[in-house]
Write a protein that holds these residues in place. Structure first.
Motif, PDB file in Angstrom:
ATOM      1  N   LEU A  20      24.526  59.516  85.490  1.00 28.99           N
ATOM      2  CA  LEU A  20      23.982  60.780  85.980  1.00 28.99           C
ATOM      3  C   LEU A  20      24.032  60.835  87.497  1.00 28.99           C
ATOM      4  N   SER A  21      23.640  59.744  88.129  1.00 28.74           N
ATOM      5  CA  SER A  21      23.604  59.700  89.588  1.00 28.74           C
ATOM      6  C   SER A  21      24.987  59.905  90.189  1.00 28.74           C
ATOM      7  N   ARG A  22      25.970  59.230  89.600  1.00 38.11           N
ATOM      8  CA  ARG A  22      27.320  59.279  90.150  1.00 38.11           C
ATOM      9  C   ARG A  22      27.988  60.629  89.902  1.00 38.11           C
ATOM     10  N   ASN A  23      27.813  61.173  88.708  1.00 40.73           N
ATOM     11  CA  ASN A  23      28.565  62.361  88.311  1.00 40.73           C
ATOM     12  C   ASN A  23      27.856  63.676  88.580  1.00 40.73           C
ATOM     13  N   ILE A  24      26.530  63.649  88.674  1.00 39.80           N
ATOM     14  CA  ILE A  24      25.799  64.908  88.796  1.00 39.80           C
ATOM     15  C   ILE A  24      25.039  65.018  90.110  1.00 39.80           C
ATOM     16  N   PHE A  25      24.251  63.979  90.421  1.00 42.34           N
ATOM     17  CA  PHE A  25      23.305  64.119  91.508  1.00 42.34           C
ATOM     18  C   PHE A  25      23.824  63.714  92.877  1.00 42.34           C
ATOM     19  N   ALA A  26      24.854  62.891  92.927  1.00 43.25           N
ATOM     20  CA  ALA A  26      25.255  62.333  94.218  1.00 43.25           C
ATOM     21  C   ALA A  26      25.573  63.418  95.239  1.00 43.25           C
ATOM     22  N   THR A 108      17.192  57.066  88.210  1.00 42.03           N
ATOM     23  CA  THR A 108      18.221  58.041  88.584  1.00 42.03           C
ATOM     24  C   THR A 108      18.207  58.290  90.086  1.00 42.03           C
ATOM     25  N   LEU A 109      17.025  58.462  90.646  1.00 39.30           N
ATOM     26  CA  LEU A 109      16.912  58.674  92.091  1.00 39.30           C
ATOM     27  C   LEU A 109      17.353  57.434  92.862  1.00 39.30           C
ATOM     28  N   ALA A 110      17.019  56.253  92.342  1.00 37.77           N
ATOM     29  CA  ALA A 110      17.400  55.005  93.015  1.00 37.77           C
ATOM     30  C   ALA A 110      18.918  54.835  93.037  1.00 37.77           C
ATOM     31  N   PHE A 111      19.581  55.088  91.903  1.00 34.66           N
ATOM     32  CA  PHE A 111      21.040  54.973  91.862  1.00 34.66           C
ATOM     33  C   PHE A 111      21.705  56.051  92.724  1.00 34.66           C
ATOM     34  N   SER A 112      21.118  57.252  92.774  1.00 35.79           N
ATOM     35  CA  SER A 112      21.652  58.289  93.663  1.00 35.79           C
ATOM     36  C   SER A 112      21.599  57.820  95.108  1.00 35.79           C
ATOM     37  N   ASN A 117      25.030  54.811  99.789  1.00 34.77           N
ATOM     38  CA  ASN A 117      24.887  53.687 100.712  1.00 34.77           C
ATOM     39  C   ASN A 117      23.596  53.769 101.530  1.00 34.77           C
ATOM     40  N   ASP A 118      22.540  54.278 100.906  1.00 34.65           N
ATOM     41  CA  ASP A 118      21.238  54.349 101.556  1.00 34.65           C
ATOM     42  C   ASP A 118      20.308  53.291 100.971  1.00 34.65           C
ATOM     43  N   LYS A 119      19.124  53.190 101.556  1.00 37.44           N
ATOM     44  CA  LYS A 119      18.138  52.204 101.127  1.00 37.44           C
ATOM     45  C   LYS A 119      17.062  52.861 100.268  1.00 37.44           C
ATOM     46  N   VAL A 120      16.552  52.106  99.298  1.00 36.86           N
ATOM     47  CA  VAL A 120      15.493  52.626  98.439  1.00 36.86           C
ATOM     48  C   VAL A 120      14.409  51.559  98.266  1.00 36.86           C
ATOM     49  N   GLY A 121      13.162  52.005  98.291  1.00 35.36           N
ATOM     50  CA  GLY A 121      12.029  51.118  98.070  1.00 35.36           C
ATOM     51  C   GLY A 121      11.027  51.786  97.141  1.00 35.36           C
ATOM     52  N   VAL A 122      10.038  51.026  96.684  1.00 38.55           N
ATOM     53  CA  VAL A 122       9.074  51.531  95.709  1.00 38.55           C
ATOM     54  C   VAL A 122       7.656  51.105  96.067  1.00 38.55           C
ATOM     55  N   ILE A 123       6.727  52.021  95.834  1.00 40.92           N
ATOM     56  CA  ILE A 123       5.301  51.706  95.897  1.00 40.92           C
ATOM     57  C   ILE A 123       4.706  52.019  94.531  1.00 40.92           C
ATOM     58  N   LYS A 139      23.087  47.360  94.332  1.00 46.41           N
ATOM     59  CA  LYS A 139      22.828  47.450  92.892  1.00 46.41           C
ATOM     60  C   LYS A 139      21.814  46.408  92.432  1.00 46.41           C
ATOM     61  N   THR A 140      21.910  45.190  92.957  1.00 42.62           N
ATOM     62  CA  THR A 140      20.981  44.136  92.552  1.00 42.62           C
ATOM     63  C   THR A 140      19.542  44.546  92.840  1.00 42.62           C
ATOM     64  N   HIS A 141      19.343  45.164  93.985  1.00 45.61           N
ATOM     65  CA  HIS A 141      18.008  45.619  94.370  1.00 45.61           C
ATOM     66  C   HIS A 141      17.508  46.706  93.415  1.00 45.61           C
ATOM     67  N   VAL A 142      18.385  47.647  93.051  1.00 40.63           N
ATOM     68  CA  VAL A 142      17.986  48.727  92.141  1.00 40.63           C
ATOM     69  C   VAL A 142      17.658  48.179  90.759  1.00 40.63           C
ATOM     70  N   LEU A 143      18.433  47.216  90.281  1.00 46.66           N
ATOM     71  CA  LEU A 143      18.146  46.617  88.976  1.00 46.66           C
ATOM     72  C   LEU A 143      16.807  45.893  88.990  1.00 46.66           C
ATOM     73  N   HIS A 144      16.474  45.284  90.119  1.00 44.45           N
ATOM     74  CA  HIS A 144      15.151  44.664  90.265  1.00 44.45           C
ATOM     75  C   HIS A 144      14.056  45.717  90.161  1.00 44.45           C
ATOM     76  N   ILE A 145      14.274  46.872  90.798  1.00 40.57           N
ATOM     77  CA  ILE A 145      13.309  47.970  90.735  1.00 40.57           C
ATOM     78  C   ILE A 145      13.132  48.453  89.297  1.00 40.57           C
ATOM     79  N   ILE A 146      14.253  48.602  88.574  1.00 40.31           N
ATOM     80  CA  ILE A 146      14.176  49.074  87.182  1.00 40.31           C
ATOM     81  C   ILE A 146      13.402  48.091  86.317  1.00 40.31           C
ATOM     82  N   ARG A 147      13.650  46.802  86.497  1.00 39.34           N
ATOM     83  CA  ARG A 147      12.906  45.796  85.731  1.00 39.34           C
ATOM     84  C   ARG A 147      11.408  45.914  85.987  1.00 39.34           C
ATOM     85  N   GLU A 148      11.052  46.150  87.245  1.00 37.58           N
ATOM     86  CA  GLU A 148       9.635  46.313  87.576  1.00 37.58           C
ATOM     87  C   GLU A 148       9.070  47.601  86.972  1.00 37.58           C
TER      88      GLU A 148
END
Length: 294
Positions: A20-26, A108-112, A117-123, A139-148
């Motif tokens: 979704l992120s790659r094909n629609i939202f990017a 979806t927002l994280a992958f977008s 090539n931007d940074k994403v963090g979570v609270i 990608k490794t960072h986003v997958l860590h976020i998804i696991r959390e």
């Protein structure tokens, strides 16, 4: 949830939301959120027609000639996700729980973000800050976020949106784009002091950052079914009671309270100029996110 089950769920969400992120939202993400900030680039000698508000008075005084500051759009963006992990997210009456849709929307927002090539963090927040994951790329960072997002269990079950916003503005000094993802269920609108605190927190955040509210709710948050005597439990306070849903007055009061909360939230967000969307758990969040980006 076992480790293997968690990995399977992470992989499933990655496949769905990354596509979704790659094909629609990017493209929409890029056009709406990129380049909003301005970063200092250089100074140059003043030319007729330049904005006098851009004059660098220190350089001008030192060189005895007028010089102006030149700015350029910031191309690297930081996106922060403020995710509600309170007890009320553990509910769903149709196809999925609110926490599952929250995880998909956040992913979806994280992958977008990383697609550009931007940074994403979570609270993660409940009635206090549960966890802070600093913004990074990759990608490794986003997958860590998804696991959390899928496995994190909070220490408490309440909700304090104003407190989460205050923490965010103190922790994030540089202007960024933020998405607060929550069912927005709390009693802040019932008490004048809490309402003022909420308004102040949103206004301060909106002045410093691009803040967007994404409310994810279940249809039973808004209306009570007619199914007779029902024992219910408040997921955030633990209080239990019997409710006679066969009584129309009970169902009407329940719906009226939801309407009151929604009206208070909508009025406050409109007053502070904050973008927001509401998504029900049985609805398509893709259309809602597209609407937000537009």
């Amino acid at each position: 949830m076992t480790g293997q089950e968690l990995l399977q769920r992470v992989r499933k969400i990655e496949i769905k939301t990354r596509g979704l992120s790659r094909n629609i939202f990017a493209g929409e993400y890029h056009s709406q959120f990129k380049g909003r900030g301005m970063a200092f680039s250089e100074v140059r000698e003043y030319q007729p027609g330049d904005d006098v508000r851009s004059i660098d008075w220190n350089v001008t005084a030192r060189l005895n000639k007028p010089y102006i500051k030149v700015f350029e759009e910031e191309r690297e963006l930081t996106v922060m996700l403020l995710v509600d992990v309170s007890g009320s997210r553990n509910f769903g009456s149709i196809s999925q729980m609110k926490r599952d849709m929250m995880a998909e929307v956040a992913a979806t927002l994280a992958f977008s973000t990383i697609e550009n090539n931007d940074k994403v963090g979570v609270i993660f927040f409940s009635d206090h800050i549960e966890k802070f994951i600093p913004a990074k790329k990759g990608k490794t960072h986003v997958l860590h976020i998804i696991r959390e997002l899928l496995s994190f269990e909070p220490a408490t079950t309440g909700t304090d949106i104003a407190g989460a916003l205050q923490y965010f503005t103190n922790a994030q000094k540089r202007r960024c784009t933020a998405f607060l993802i929550s069912d927005c269920i709390s009693d802040w609108y019932r008490q004048p002091d809490s309402s003022k605190q909420m308004e102040k927190a949103i206004m301060i955040t909106a002045n410093r950052h691009d803040i967007n509210f994404i409310q994810i709710y279940d249809r039973r948050d808004a209306e009570m079914p007619d199914i007779g005597l029902l024992k219910v439990k408040d997921a955030e306070t633990g209080k239990r009671l019997w409710v006679d849903t066969a009584l129309k007055s009970v169902r009407d009061n329940y719906a009226a309270d939801w309407t009151k909360q929604q009206t208070a939230l909508s009025t406050l967000l409109t007053k502070t100029g904050t973008n927001y969307i509401t998504i029900r758990t049985n609805e398509d969040y893709v259309k809602a996110l597209m609407h937000l980006f537009h």
